[in-house]
Design a protein around this motif. Structure first.
Motif: not given
Length: 427
Positions: A152, A154, A171, A207, A211, A294, A304, A307, A371, A375
């Motif tokens: 993954p 991150a 977060k 990401y 997101r 994450p 989140q 992934v 993680l 996901a």
């Protein structure tokens, strides 16, 4: 051509330019050549040229030779050369089995008729999830890929640096940006950053997009179905622009290895990476100090959930004269024992087989597995989720241009969209 036991690591500029060579790119000099000569040995084309995975694969193939009493000959080529020349390699005289990537990258060669159908092997595979099978399946519904491990992406950091300064894990994106500002005041480069090879920065874009706009929009954008001039995409670049002052300067002249080393040297506070990247640059003594979190939430509607977790494995060349022997090797590589043997030597990846033992996993591997298992969606990485020619000919240059000049988002997205229309219209 160097010959040795293999290893792993995915250099994308190559995979990009190499696959693009079959989609209209200028052909590069042939640096990748299969090991020649008649032999009952199964020949493997390996892009695993880094020390750690190279030794790990050597153990795997040695175990297979002992178990089967059959020979394996490994043709190891440095990452960049392997990927840059992969298209011409497969159309020339390829090795029997070669290391490559799941999903779009595999489908690209399957559609060209360069891969052997291994659906018969999959009938007996019982340790792979439906999602893994889907990532191993061509657009014709046949299986061509044996998954081996994943890792993954991150945000990585050193626990001691966070403890020293009293930093807390962010977060949300606002907390992430505030932490970057604080690190800057403390004399750190908030983000270790190197994009000389053209692909590392893609992980940050992926990401930010997932997101802010969700997984479905991201995959649709990568598939050419969305406009790069959409306000949603411009917002992604704008969010990134707000973080740029806290990235290491001169990223386009820095390798990902150098960026990871700055994190290890405590010169940087964080880095958006895949698990093997910092893992291979940290010394054994410092490995326990490495950790990740994450990528933070931007829109609560998507949280989140997604992934980024690329899957690597093995393919069988259509031109192989040793199909039977090669399939026997692939059967072994699809077993828990084969994955366990590898991961005992390379603690920077995670097994894909559901029955593979996790007893040898270090803390990071266990956290990585959690993680991904938690996901709701899993992406493969920009250069694996879109056309190789679009990734290589457009996005490498576009992102590097953005890094140098982050203020002209309108011009940048307009240029990307124009080129995207031309490339995707040719499909």
């Amino acid at each position: 051509m160097a010959q040795s036991s293999s290893e792993h690591r995915i250099s994308r500029r190559a995979l990009l330019r190499g696959t693009a060579a079959g989609a209209g790119a200028v052909a590069l000099p042939t640096l990748l050549t299969a090991c020649g000569g008649p032999s009952k040995e199964v020949k493997i084309g390996s892009n695993a040229s880094d020390a750690v995975p190279r030794k790990a694969f050597a153990e795997v193939f040695k175990a297979y030779e002992k178990k089967s009493d059959k020979g394996v000959k490994v043709n190891t080529v440095d990452h960049e050369s392997f990927q840059e020349n992969i298209n011409r390699y497969l159309k020339g005289t390829p090795d029997d089995v070669f290391m490559w990537f799941a999903g779009y990258r595999m489908q690209f060669f399957a559609q060209q008729g360069l891969l052997a159908d291994i659906s018969d092997l999959w009938e007996d595979f019982d340790g792979f999830s439906g999602a893994l099978k889907a990532q191993s399946t061509g657009k014709d519904g046949k299986q061509y890929f044996v998954p081996y491990y994943y890792y993954p992406w991150a945000v990585f950091y050193r626990k001691s640096v966070f403890e020293q300064h009293g930093y807390e894990i962010p977060k949300t994106f606002d907390e992430y940006r505030a932490l970057a500002k604080r690190m800057d005041k403390d004399g750190l480069d908030a983000f270790a950053f190197g994009d000389k090879d053209g692909w590392p920065a893609m992980g940050t874009f992926d990401y930010l997009n997932m997101r802010a706009n969700g997984y479905d929009f991201h995959i649709s954008l990568m598939s050419g179905k969305e406009s790069w001039t959409d306000p949603k995409v411009k917002n992604v670049f704008d969010l990134w622009r707000g973080l740029m002052p806290y990235h290491q300067k001169g990223a386009n002249g820095r390798t990902w290895q150098e960026a990871a080393q700055s994190l290890a040297q405590k010169k940087s506070g964080m880095a958006v990476f895949g698990l093997p990247h910092p893992g291979q640059q940290f010394s054994d003594a410092d490995r326990s100090d490495l950790d990740f979190f994450p990528f933070p939430e931007i829109d609560s509607a998507y949280g989140q959930d997604a992934v980024e977790a690329p899957i690597d494995g093995f393919l069988l060349s259509k031109k192989s004269k040793r199909q039977k022997e090669a399939k026997e090797l692939l059967k072994y590589l699809a077993t828990p024992a084969a994955e366990e043997k590898y991961l005992m030597r390379d603690p920077n990846n995670v097994a894909v087989h559901k029955e593979a033992s996790t007893s040898s996993y270090n803390t990071l591997q266990k956290k990585a597995a959690e993680l991904v298992s938690g996901a709701k969606q899993i992406s493969q990485f920009m250069d694996r989720d879109t056309r190789p020619d679009f990734a290589s000919q457009v996005m490498i240059r576009a992102i590097q241009q953005f890094i140098n000049k982050p203020d002209d988002i309108d011009g940048l997205t307009k240029d990307i969209e124009s080129q995207k229309k031309t490339i995707f219209a040719a499909s």
